[in-house]
Design a protein around this motif. Structure first.
Motif, PDB file in Angstrom:
ATOM      1  N   LYS A 394       0.812  -1.231   0.000  1.00 21.39           N
ATOM      2  CA  LYS A 394       0.000   0.000   0.000  1.00 21.39           C
ATOM      3  C   LYS A 394       0.842   1.276   0.000  1.00 21.39           C
ATOM      4  O   LYS A 394       0.373   2.339   0.424  1.00 21.39           O
ATOM      5  CB  LYS A 394      -0.967   0.003   1.193  1.00 21.39           C
ATOM      6  N   ASP A 422      -2.564  -0.990 -11.469  1.00 21.65           N
ATOM      7  CA  ASP A 422      -2.915  -1.575 -10.166  1.00 21.65           C
ATOM      8  C   ASP A 422      -2.715  -0.557  -9.044  1.00 21.65           C
ATOM      9  O   ASP A 422      -3.540  -0.462  -8.122  1.00 21.65           O
ATOM     10  CB  ASP A 422      -2.052  -2.807  -9.895  1.00 21.65           C
ATOM     11  N   GLU A 426      -5.778   0.573  -6.685  1.00 17.68           N
ATOM     12  CA  GLU A 426      -5.781   0.338  -5.232  1.00 17.68           C
ATOM     13  C   GLU A 426      -5.853   1.644  -4.450  1.00 17.68           C
ATOM     14  O   GLU A 426      -6.436   1.695  -3.365  1.00 17.68           O
ATOM     15  CB  GLU A 426      -4.534  -0.449  -4.826  1.00 17.68           C
TER      16      GLU A 426
END
Length: 488
Positions: A394, A422, A426
């Motif tokens: 993250k 991605d 996210e």
């Protein structure tokens, strides 16, 4: 290890059809650097180097979307480094070479416009040593530097446009799928005994001669070409279905003898076995062939019997097989031991990362990769693995910065764009996510889907007028490309 593999058998046939139509089309490409190339008038003159590069870009985009290209940073790095070593010794190099891999067990390789060289995984897996693999790549490099495709097209100037289109479409399809390509040629009015191969016998002879010189000057064994060709001929002498390489590169006995005679004029290099070559072979088997259970048995047996060129290569293959079978602790033990003796080996670092992510030790992977990144900045294996690990952890902003920096030097790297997508997904950054997705589709010549993604991005741009203008301009560019492709 991060990878994406697209396999579409029917799409290869569609590719051949599109290339055949592509070859007969007429496009106004005058003075437009980003225009799609004009093929329809090639029968009236030579194809310029600029046109070759444009055609190569279009074909590469088609292949990305329709052929089983492997986006494996490790194997990409290996085959590109090997290819670059050969290109450095070649004459008449007019543009950068791009070497890429297709997940296909056939023993084959091919070259086309603009310095693109495709290598089937089956070629690497079946070559006995790195010199044999290099001999085939040197041959393909020679086809490119001698502009054999362009010269073959010129030689067909007296053919009608449709005949030329049919022949070119079949020849280009034969590069990636020999059986389908030959069928396409046979179905066209330009079919002939000679038209069922990539190049003329003279082209092949020239590529052999130049390829062996490149091979020797690059430090490989010049005898490897004759040995590899001879092995293929002998192995398939009595079979009704020869390998793809023999379909696209016919090898009469006289040609094998000629290759051996040419090699005799060079000093034989005593080339030591290459660890990277055998690691690549192990990776291909463990990642792309057979089942984890089969591979575990194969590599365990290899280690028990001592039937390996490098013990480390068999241990590496076994670690990959264990990981694929979710035996993570066994895989970790093997990789840790390998890293003790070779801490900077990219094959081992890649698998260390995979195991760390699979076992929830993302921070460990990031720490090890970051340390290596300071030593080899912008290396594709380290960069893409690190960015992927950061996304999993993250740390989206850092991942985005790393990927954007890498894309400055590798703008066509499909995997980098996918990981960037991605990261934006996210982090719920919808504007950039749709923009990056559009670039992924464009790299595969899927312009309608790319345009759809940009329309979504536009809706998220809000009051960012400059960004909206940039998106509109990109949409128009994609529409222009799509219109031209449809006109083909």
């Amino acid at each position: 290890m991060i990878k994406t593999t697209q396999v579409c058998r029917k799409a290869l046939i569609a590719l051949g059809v599109s290339l055949a139509v592509f070859a007969s089309a007429s496009i106004d490409a005058a003075n437009q650097k980003n225009d799609l190339p004009e093929i329809g008038v090639v029968a009236s003159g030579a194809i310029s180097l600029d046109k070759e590069m444009q055609i190569g870009d279009v074909l590469m985009r088609q292949l990305r979307g329709q052929a089983p290209i492997i986006n494996d940073p490790l194997l990409d790095e290996y085959i590109q480094d090997l290819g670059n070593r050969l290109v450095a010794q070649a004459d008449n190099v007019k543009f950068p070479f791009e070497f890429f891999l297709l997940n296909n067990p056939a023993i084959n390789a091919f070259a086309f416009f603009g310095g693109h060289v495709g290598v089937h995984t089956g070629l690497i897996y079946n070559a006995k040593n790195e010199s044999e693999l290099a001999s085939v790549l040197a041959h393909e490099v020679s086809h490119v530097t001698q502009r054999h495709i362009a010269r073959s097209i010129e030689a067909r100037q007296k053919s009608s446009p449709l005949q030329l289109a049919s022949a070119l479409g079949g020849i280009l399809l034969a590069l990636a799928s020999p059986e389908a390509g030959i069928a396409a040629i046979s179905a066209g009015s330009a079919a002939s005994a000679q038209a069922s191969i990539n190049y003329t016998r003279q082209n092949e002879k020239e590529a052999d001669s130049i390829g062996i010189r490149i091979l020797a000057q690059s430090g490989f064994d010049p005898n490897a070409a004759g040995e590899f060709f001879g092995t293929l001929v002998e192995k398939y002498r009595l079979t009704s279905r020869p390998p793809a390489f023999l379909l696209t590169h016919p090898l009469p006995e006289s040609r094998v003898a000629d290759a051996r005679t040419r090699a005799a004029s060079y000093q034989r290099n005593q080339v030591p076995e290459s660890l990277s070559f055998h690691l690549a072979k192990s990776r291909i088997l463990a990642r792309y062939y057979a089942t984890p259970e089969y591979n575990i048995n194969y590599f365990e047996t290899s280690l028990e019997r001592g039937s390996y060129a490098f013990k480390a290569a068999s241990e590496y293959g076994l670690a990959l097989a264990y990981l694929a079978n979710e035996e993570n602790q066994k895989a970790q033990k093997l990789i840790d031991n390998l890293l003790v003796n070779d801490p900077r080996n990219l094959f081992y670092l890649d698998t260390y990362t995979d195991i760390a992510l699979a076992t929830g030790r993302t921070e460990d992977a990031i720490e090890k990769l970051t340390a290596q990144a300071t030593l080899t900045p912008r290396n594709r294996v380290i960069t893409l693995n690190l960015a992927n690990a950061l996304v999993k952890n993250k740390q989206y902003d850092l991942a985005v910065r790393i990927l954007k920096d890498y894309l400055l030097i590798a703008p066509d790297n499909m995997l980098a764009h996918q990981i960037l997508t991605d990261a934006y997904t996210e982090s719920k950054n919808k504007l950039e996510m749709h923009q990056t997705k559009a670039e992924v589709y464009a790299l595969a010549a899927s312009y309608p889907r790319a345009i759809d993604e940009l329309h979504h991005a536009y809706n998220y741009a809000g009051a960012q007028n400059i960004e909206k203008q940039r998106i509109r301009a990109r949409i128009e560019q994609f529409r222009e490309y799509q219109t031209r492709l449809e006109s083909l």
